[in-house]
Every structure is written in C-alpha cells, then in structure tokens.
Design a protein around this motif. Structure first.
Motif, mmCIF file in Angstrom:
data_model
loop_
_atom_site.group_PDB
_atom_site.id
_atom_site.type_symbol
_atom_site.label_atom_id
_atom_site.label_comp_id
_atom_site.label_asym_id
_atom_site.label_seq_id
_atom_site.Cartn_x
_atom_site.Cartn_y
_atom_site.Cartn_z
ATOM 1 N N GLU A 169 115.506 78.577 74.649
ATOM 2 C CA GLU A 169 116.961 77.775 74.431
ATOM 3 C C GLU A 169 117.358 77.701 73.116
ATOM 4 O OE1 GLU A 169 118.252 75.937 76.893
ATOM 5 O OE2 GLU A 169 116.889 76.822 78.433
ATOM 6 N N ARG A 170 116.815 77.657 71.907
ATOM 7 C CA ARG A 170 117.164 77.812 70.602
ATOM 8 C C ARG A 170 117.996 78.907 70.438
ATOM 9 N NH1 ARG A 170 111.972 75.432 69.756
ATOM 10 N NH2 ARG A 170 111.007 77.375 68.987
ATOM 11 N N LYS A 172 119.550 80.769 72.764
ATOM 12 C CA LYS A 172 120.811 80.510 73.373
ATOM 13 C C LYS A 172 121.727 79.855 72.659
ATOM 14 C CE LYS A 172 119.173 81.161 77.989
ATOM 15 N NZ LYS A 172 119.160 80.497 79.451
ATOM 16 N N SER A 173 121.309 78.464 72.101
ATOM 17 C CA SER A 173 122.142 77.641 71.192
ATOM 18 C C SER A 173 122.690 78.301 70.217
ATOM 19 C CB SER A 173 121.248 76.349 70.676
ATOM 20 O OG SER A 173 122.194 75.564 70.008
ATOM 21 N N HIS A 175 123.266 81.456 69.949
ATOM 22 C CA HIS A 175 124.252 82.599 70.027
ATOM 23 C C HIS A 175 125.400 82.103 70.562
ATOM 24 C CE1 HIS A 175 125.757 85.726 73.361
ATOM 25 N NE2 HIS A 175 125.504 86.485 72.279
ATOM 26 N N ARG A 176 125.648 80.751 71.022
ATOM 27 C CA ARG A 176 126.765 80.148 71.255
ATOM 28 C C ARG A 176 127.439 79.565 69.877
ATOM 29 N NH1 ARG A 176 123.493 77.718 75.632
ATOM 30 N NH2 ARG A 176 123.156 75.965 74.259
ATOM 31 N N LYS A 177 126.646 79.209 68.980
ATOM 32 C CA LYS A 177 127.176 78.824 67.676
ATOM 33 C C LYS A 177 127.906 80.119 67.110
ATOM 34 C CE LYS A 177 124.449 74.637 66.818
ATOM 35 N NZ LYS A 177 123.354 74.397 66.109
ATOM 36 N N LEU A 179 129.086 82.686 68.580
ATOM 37 C CA LEU A 179 130.370 83.005 69.125
ATOM 38 C C LEU A 179 131.391 82.199 68.672
ATOM 39 C CD1 LEU A 179 128.875 83.898 72.634
ATOM 40 C CD2 LEU A 179 129.899 85.552 70.893
ATOM 41 N N ASP A 180 131.191 80.708 68.694
ATOM 42 C CA ASP A 180 132.357 79.819 68.150
ATOM 43 C C ASP A 180 132.616 80.130 66.841
ATOM 44 O OD1 ASP A 180 131.642 78.520 70.822
ATOM 45 O OD2 ASP A 180 130.375 77.146 69.890
ATOM 46 N N ASN A 183 134.926 83.298 66.936
ATOM 47 C CA ASN A 183 136.224 82.833 67.644
ATOM 48 C C ASN A 183 137.071 82.300 66.837
ATOM 49 O OD1 ASN A 183 135.470 84.136 70.033
ATOM 50 N ND2 ASN A 183 134.572 82.280 70.965
#
Length: 225
Positions: A169-170, A172-173, A175-177, A179-180, A183
């Motif tokens: 889960e960490r 994944k979090s 990875h999302r940050k 990508l943000d 972007n």
C-alpha cells in the motif's frame, strides 16, 4: 352369555383384576429398577409373573370376543365390544411397557458384566492398563504440542502477510505521488513555453508598433513641407 370359563361378565371381571395386578407389578418393577436392590432375583420373578398375567388377560380377551359376538341385542353387543377392546388395549400397553423394562434390564445386566470383566482384567494386569493410559497421555501431549506449533506458525504467517500488504500500500501511494509530480512538472513546462512564446510575440508587436510610429512621423513631416 356363558363360555367355557364362565359368563361374559365374570370373565370381564377376572380380566380387570388381572389388569390391576399386572399394572401394580409393573410399577413395582420400575421402582426396583432404580433402587438399591436392583439386579436381584426378585426382579426376574416379578417380571415373569407380570408377563404370565398379561398373557392370561389376552387369552380372556379372545374368549370374551367370542362371547360378545353371540349377543343378540345390538346395543349390548356394541357395549361389550368396546369393553373388550379397552381391556385388550390396556393389556397390549402393559406388554409394551414390560418389554421396554426387560430391554433396560438386559442392558443393565450386560453393562454390569462388562464392568466386572474390565475390573477383573485390571486387577490381573494393572501394569498393562497403566501403560496404555501412559501411552494415551503421551499421545495427547504430542497432539497438543503440535497444535500449538501450528498456531504459532499461522500467527507468524499472518504477521508477514500483513507487513507485505502494508508495504504494498505504501508503494502504491508513493507511485501515485510520483505520477502527480510528473504530471505537474509536465504542465508547468508547457505553461512556461507558452509564456515565452507570448513574450516574444509581444516584443515583436512592440517593435513593429515603434517602427510604424517612426514611419508615420517621418511621413507626416515630409508631407507638411
């Protein structure tokens, strides 16, 4: 009406007396069953006597049935039919109760014999019995120890899986940050390039305006002269 053993009324009275005696004998048997004298020879004798009385009652019912069928008046015949059927049903109920008692008695005797046999074996070979008990205790201890080991292994496995799940889960979090952020950086670069192009266009427009103003002034002066 008379039969070989008396009139229908006399036979009926005899059957009722036997019913009372049989019912009383069966009640005595049931009291003896749970008393301290259970298993004595008196039970067997009383059971045999009750069975003999019930058999005699059923024989009397056969005789009474033969007699009531020969009654000429239908109301009397129907009345005797009901009386005889009632005696027969009570006798059959007593026989069923006696059979159940005999089954329980046989079971008690069989269990008593088995207990006596086991005690005899234990007294004759107590070491063998103790060894069996010891082996069973050791086997039970091994089973319990194995169960505890399995529980510990299961708890460790659950903890490892929980840790892996948390790490996943960490990741994944993060990875999302990432990508943000990427972007956001991409959008910022595009905006900067757009601003630079707009500045260059504004500069060209400014220079062109200045040039046209100079040309307009020279043209105005020339035409005045």
């Amino acid at each position: 009406m008379e039969g070989g053993g008396g009139t229908l009324s006399e036979i009926h009275q005899s059957a009722k007396k036997l019913l009372l005696r049989s019912r009383d004998g069966l009640e005595r048997l049931e009291r003896l069953e749970y008393s301290a004298t259970a298993g004595t020879g008196s039970e067997t004798e009383l059971s045999f006597a009750v069975k003999k009385d019930i058999t005699q009652i059923q024989s009397l019912c056969v005789e009474m049935e033969r007699l009531w069928r020969s009654v000429t008046a239908k109301p009397q015949r129907d009345l005797w039919k009901r009386k005889v059927e009632q005696i027969a049903e009570e006798a059959e109920s007593l026989r069923a109760s006696l059979d159940k008692y005999n089954l329980r008695h046989q079971k008690r005797m069989r269990e008593a014999n088995e207990r006596a046999e086991l005690l005899g074996r234990a007294n004759g070979d107590s070491a063998h019995v103790l060894r069996i008990f010891d082996e069973e205790a050791q086997a039970l201890h091994s089973v319990r120890a194995s169960a505890r080991e399995l529980e510990n292994a299961n708890a460790i496995g659950e903890a490892i899986l929980s840790s892996i799940h948390g790490q996943r889960e960490r990741l994944k979090s993060a990875h999302r940050k990432a990508l943000d952020i990427l972007n956001t950086v991409g959008i910022s670069n595009s905006v900067l390039r757009l601003i630079e192009r707009r500045n260059r266009v504004d500069q060209w427009i400014k220079y062109a305006g200045m040039l046209l103003t100079v040309i307009f002034l020279f043209a105005f002066v020339y035409w005045r002269h």
